[in-house]
Design a protein around this motif. Structure first.
Motif, PDB file in Angstrom:
ATOM      1  N   LEU A  22       0.830  -1.194   0.000  1.00  0.00           N
ATOM      2  CA  LEU A  22       0.000   0.000   0.000  1.00  0.00           C
ATOM      3  C   LEU A  22       0.865   1.244   0.000  1.00  0.00           C
ATOM      4  O   LEU A  22       1.835   1.333   0.759  1.00  0.00           O
ATOM      5  CB  LEU A  22      -0.898   0.039   1.246  1.00  0.00           C
ATOM      6  CG  LEU A  22      -2.099  -0.894   1.337  1.00  0.00           C
ATOM      7  CD1 LEU A  22      -2.821  -0.653   2.657  1.00  0.00           C
ATOM      8  CD2 LEU A  22      -3.052  -0.697   0.164  1.00  0.00           C
ATOM      9  N   THR A  23       0.521   2.203  -0.839  1.00  0.00           N
ATOM     10  CA  THR A  23       1.122   3.532  -0.800  1.00  0.00           C
ATOM     11  C   THR A  23       0.089   4.483  -0.223  1.00  0.00           C
ATOM     12  O   THR A  23      -1.023   4.605  -0.762  1.00  0.00           O
ATOM     13  CB  THR A  23       1.546   4.002  -2.203  1.00  0.00           C
ATOM     14  OG1 THR A  23       2.492   3.078  -2.746  1.00  0.00           O
ATOM     15  CG2 THR A  23       2.172   5.385  -2.145  1.00  0.00           C
ATOM     16  N   LEU A  24       0.433   5.114   0.892  1.00  0.00           N
ATOM     17  CA  LEU A  24      -0.507   5.941   1.637  1.00  0.00           C
ATOM     18  C   LEU A  24      -0.035   7.389   1.677  1.00  0.00           C
ATOM     19  O   LEU A  24       1.145   7.662   1.891  1.00  0.00           O
ATOM     20  CB  LEU A  24      -0.650   5.427   3.074  1.00  0.00           C
ATOM     21  CG  LEU A  24      -1.095   3.979   3.249  1.00  0.00           C
ATOM     22  CD1 LEU A  24      -1.052   3.600   4.725  1.00  0.00           C
ATOM     23  CD2 LEU A  24      -2.493   3.774   2.689  1.00  0.00           C
ATOM     24  N   TYR A  25      -0.986   8.307   1.497  1.00  0.00           N
ATOM     25  CA  TYR A  25      -0.693   9.734   1.619  1.00  0.00           C
ATOM     26  C   TYR A  25      -0.634  10.091   3.099  1.00  0.00           C
ATOM     27  O   TYR A  25      -1.650  10.100   3.791  1.00  0.00           O
ATOM     28  CB  TYR A  25      -1.769  10.554   0.914  1.00  0.00           C
ATOM     29  CG  TYR A  25      -1.547  12.049   1.004  1.00  0.00           C
ATOM     30  CD1 TYR A  25      -0.522  12.658   0.283  1.00  0.00           C
ATOM     31  CD2 TYR A  25      -2.363  12.846   1.796  1.00  0.00           C
ATOM     32  CE1 TYR A  25      -0.316  14.034   0.354  1.00  0.00           C
ATOM     33  CE2 TYR A  25      -2.169  14.217   1.873  1.00  0.00           C
ATOM     34  CZ  TYR A  25      -1.147  14.805   1.155  1.00  0.00           C
ATOM     35  OH  TYR A  25      -0.936  16.153   1.235  1.00  0.00           O
ATOM     36  N   ALA A  26       0.564  10.355   3.593  1.00  0.00           N
ATOM     37  CA  ALA A  26       0.767  10.655   5.022  1.00  0.00           C
ATOM     38  C   ALA A  26       1.978  11.564   5.157  1.00  0.00           C
ATOM     39  O   ALA A  26       3.017  11.159   5.694  1.00  0.00           O
ATOM     40  CB  ALA A  26       0.956   9.361   5.808  1.00  0.00           C
ATOM     41  N   PRO A  27       1.892  12.810   4.654  1.00  0.00           N
ATOM     42  CA  PRO A  27       3.077  13.676   4.585  1.00  0.00           C
ATOM     43  C   PRO A  27       3.714  13.970   5.934  1.00  0.00           C
ATOM     44  O   PRO A  27       4.951  14.030   6.033  1.00  0.00           O
ATOM     45  CB  PRO A  27       2.544  14.950   3.921  1.00  0.00           C
ATOM     46  CG  PRO A  27       1.063  14.911   4.108  1.00  0.00           C
ATOM     47  CD  PRO A  27       0.696  13.463   4.098  1.00  0.00           C
ATOM     48  N   GLU A  28       2.902  14.142   6.976  1.00  0.00           N
ATOM     49  CA  GLU A  28       3.464  14.468   8.285  1.00  0.00           C
ATOM     50  C   GLU A  28       4.296  13.325   8.838  1.00  0.00           C
ATOM     51  O   GLU A  28       5.338  13.541   9.469  1.00  0.00           O
ATOM     52  CB  GLU A  28       2.344  14.826   9.271  1.00  0.00           C
ATOM     53  CG  GLU A  28       1.535  16.053   8.885  1.00  0.00           C
ATOM     54  CD  GLU A  28       0.299  15.690   8.071  1.00  0.00           C
ATOM     55  OE1 GLU A  28       0.278  14.583   7.484  1.00  0.00           O
ATOM     56  OE2 GLU A  28      -0.635  16.513   8.026  1.00  0.00           O
ATOM     57  N   ILE A  29       3.851  12.094   8.612  1.00  0.00           N
ATOM     58  CA  ILE A  29       4.594  10.920   9.071  1.00  0.00           C
ATOM     59  C   ILE A  29       5.809  10.667   8.184  1.00  0.00           C
ATOM     60  O   ILE A  29       6.912  10.394   8.664  1.00  0.00           O
ATOM     61  CB  ILE A  29       3.679   9.682   9.133  1.00  0.00           C
ATOM     62  CG1 ILE A  29       2.619   9.869  10.230  1.00  0.00           C
ATOM     63  CG2 ILE A  29       4.484   8.406   9.377  1.00  0.00           C
ATOM     64  CD1 ILE A  29       1.604   8.754  10.321  1.00  0.00           C
ATOM     65  N   ALA A  30       5.610  10.778   6.877  1.00  0.00           N
ATOM     66  CA  ALA A  30       6.713  10.522   5.936  1.00  0.00           C
ATOM     67  C   ALA A  30       7.897  11.436   6.197  1.00  0.00           C
ATOM     68  O   ALA A  30       9.059  11.021   6.067  1.00  0.00           O
ATOM     69  CB  ALA A  30       6.220  10.690   4.502  1.00  0.00           C
ATOM     70  N   SER A  31       7.634  12.669   6.586  1.00  0.00           N
ATOM     71  CA  SER A  31       8.703  13.661   6.711  1.00  0.00           C
ATOM     72  C   SER A  31       9.609  13.418   7.906  1.00  0.00           C
ATOM     73  O   SER A  31      10.738  13.926   7.942  1.00  0.00           O
ATOM     74  CB  SER A  31       8.108  15.068   6.799  1.00  0.00           C
ATOM     75  OG  SER A  31       7.350  15.232   7.991  1.00  0.00           O
ATOM     76  N   ILE A  32       9.155  12.635   8.907  1.00  0.00           N
ATOM     77  CA  ILE A  32       9.963  12.446  10.109  1.00  0.00           C
ATOM     78  C   ILE A  32      10.311  10.985  10.372  1.00  0.00           C
ATOM     79  O   ILE A  32      10.936  10.660  11.377  1.00  0.00           O
ATOM     80  CB  ILE A  32       9.257  13.032  11.359  1.00  0.00           C
ATOM     81  CG1 ILE A  32       7.901  12.366  11.593  1.00  0.00           C
ATOM     82  CG2 ILE A  32       9.098  14.534  11.227  1.00  0.00           C
ATOM     83  CD1 ILE A  32       7.229  12.799  12.895  1.00  0.00           C
ATOM     84  N   SER A  33       9.923  10.088   9.474  1.00  0.00           N
ATOM     85  CA  SER A  33      10.165   8.659   9.683  1.00  0.00           C
ATOM     86  C   SER A  33      11.618   8.293   9.438  1.00  0.00           C
ATOM     87  O   SER A  33      12.310   8.910   8.628  1.00  0.00           O
ATOM     88  CB  SER A  33       9.278   7.830   8.751  1.00  0.00           C
ATOM     89  OG  SER A  33       7.917   7.998   9.062  1.00  0.00           O
ATOM     90  N   LYS A  34      12.067   7.240  10.139  1.00  0.00           N
ATOM     91  CA  LYS A  34      13.400   6.682   9.961  1.00  0.00           C
ATOM     92  C   LYS A  34      13.282   5.191   9.656  1.00  0.00           C
ATOM     93  O   LYS A  34      12.347   4.531  10.116  1.00  0.00           O
ATOM     94  CB  LYS A  34      14.237   6.897  11.224  1.00  0.00           C
ATOM     95  CG  LYS A  34      14.485   8.357  11.555  1.00  0.00           C
ATOM     96  CD  LYS A  34      15.300   8.512  12.826  1.00  0.00           C
ATOM     97  CE  LYS A  34      15.539   9.984  13.145  1.00  0.00           C
ATOM     98  NZ  LYS A  34      16.321  10.156  14.402  1.00  0.00           N
ATOM     99  N   PRO A  35      14.224   4.634   8.907  1.00  0.00           N
ATOM    100  CA  PRO A  35      14.170   3.202   8.584  1.00  0.00           C
ATOM    101  C   PRO A  35      14.130   2.339   9.844  1.00  0.00           C
ATOM    102  O   PRO A  35      14.916   2.538  10.772  1.00  0.00           O
ATOM    103  CB  PRO A  35      15.466   2.964   7.805  1.00  0.00           C
ATOM    104  CG  PRO A  35      15.811   4.296   7.236  1.00  0.00           C
ATOM    105  CD  PRO A  35      15.375   5.303   8.255  1.00  0.00           C
ATOM    106  N   GLY A  36      13.209   1.400   9.861  1.00  0.00           N
ATOM    107  CA  GLY A  36      13.047   0.516  11.007  1.00  0.00           C
ATOM    108  C   GLY A  36      11.882   0.887  11.891  1.00  0.00           C
ATOM    109  O   GLY A  36      11.446   0.081  12.723  1.00  0.00           O
TER     110      GLY A  36
END
Length: 253
Positions: A22-36
């Motif tokens: 799934l590709t989800l529109y979540a700009p606030e989460i995407a901008s601060i996420s780190k791998p893992g």
């Protein structure tokens, strides 16, 4: 920072054999996420299933995040039925991600089954940092091999239908002597038996290693105390809060 939002499905892909992305529109989460790290997803507007489901962030790109999952029960079946434009309630990013700034030159990615989920995001960040990347992916059959977004992929299958016949950790062991162990760091994710074998290998060759553990999580924030991971000094940590990524020198698997 943990962000709760209602996301919109941008794209659903049926990758193979009951596995979806799934590709989800979540700009606030995407901008601060780190791998893992992961997100907790509410799969239904009702109370069945009651609990949210945790999913590794497979990638974060611009305003979007990606999740990979297989149909394993009622919750994931509901997710697999979503279509473009449908809404998904989620919060995140949660947990502790992979450490990518310590001293190593070669990153070995070791994934068993859907343990591949956090690695496209990790590989992207490692490439930006100029690390050499070698990926090892294990699955039961060739139809279940997922390697999108990985680099220099080596495959192991239980039935020998693709690549090396055997486990992914056995394949890593066959190749490890060709590399300078002082420059290697292993990043692993997969079923617990695979992680146990990987930890044993890292102990044998004195290799740096972090793993993302697979365990049931209820709240995702540490409140319920339900996802206990035992440490090597026989205390405990929580997978959702202190992990899901751990240095293998810290924990018992």
């Amino acid at each position: 920072m943990i962000i709760k939002l209602v996301s919109t499905v941008k794209l659903k892909e049926h990758l193979t054999d009951g596995i979806f992305r799934l590709t989800l529109y979540a700009p606030e989460i995407a901008s601060i996420s780190k791998p893992g790290q992961f997100v907790n997803v509410k799969v239904s507007d009702y109370f069945d299933p009651l609990l949210r489901r945790p999913f590794s962030i497979c990638d974060a790109d611009g305003e979007y995040i990606k999740l990979i999952f297989n149909i394993a029960g009622k919750g994931t079946k509901i997710l697999a039925e979503l279509e473009q434009g449908d809404e998904v309630d989620l919060f995140g990013p949660l947990g502790r991600g992979f450490e990518v700034d310590d001293d190593f030159d070669v990153a070995l990615i070791v994934a068993g089954g859907l343990g591949v989920a956090p690695f496209p995001f990790l590989v992207k960040i490692l490439k930006e940092k100029g690390k050499r990347i070698v990926s090892y992916v294990g699955a039961r059959t060739k139809e279940q091999v997922i390697s999108d977004g990985l680099e220099n992929v080596n495959v192991a299958t239980d039935d020998g239908s693709a690549g090396f016949k055997g486990t992914v950790v056995e394949l890593v062991k066959l190749n490890i002597l060709n590399l300078d162990s002082s420059k290697i760091k292993i990043f692993g994710c997969g079923p617990t038996p695979m992680l146990k074998s990987l930890v044993k290998l890292c102990d044998e060759y004195n290799l740096k290693c972090e793993v993302s553990v697979e365990t049931a999580m209820a709240c995702g924030t540490g409140l319920c105390q339900g996802c206990v991971v035992t440490t090597r000094d026989f205390s405990y940590k929580l997978a959702c809060k202190d992990g899901p990524v751990f240095n293998v020198r810290e924990i018992l698997i």
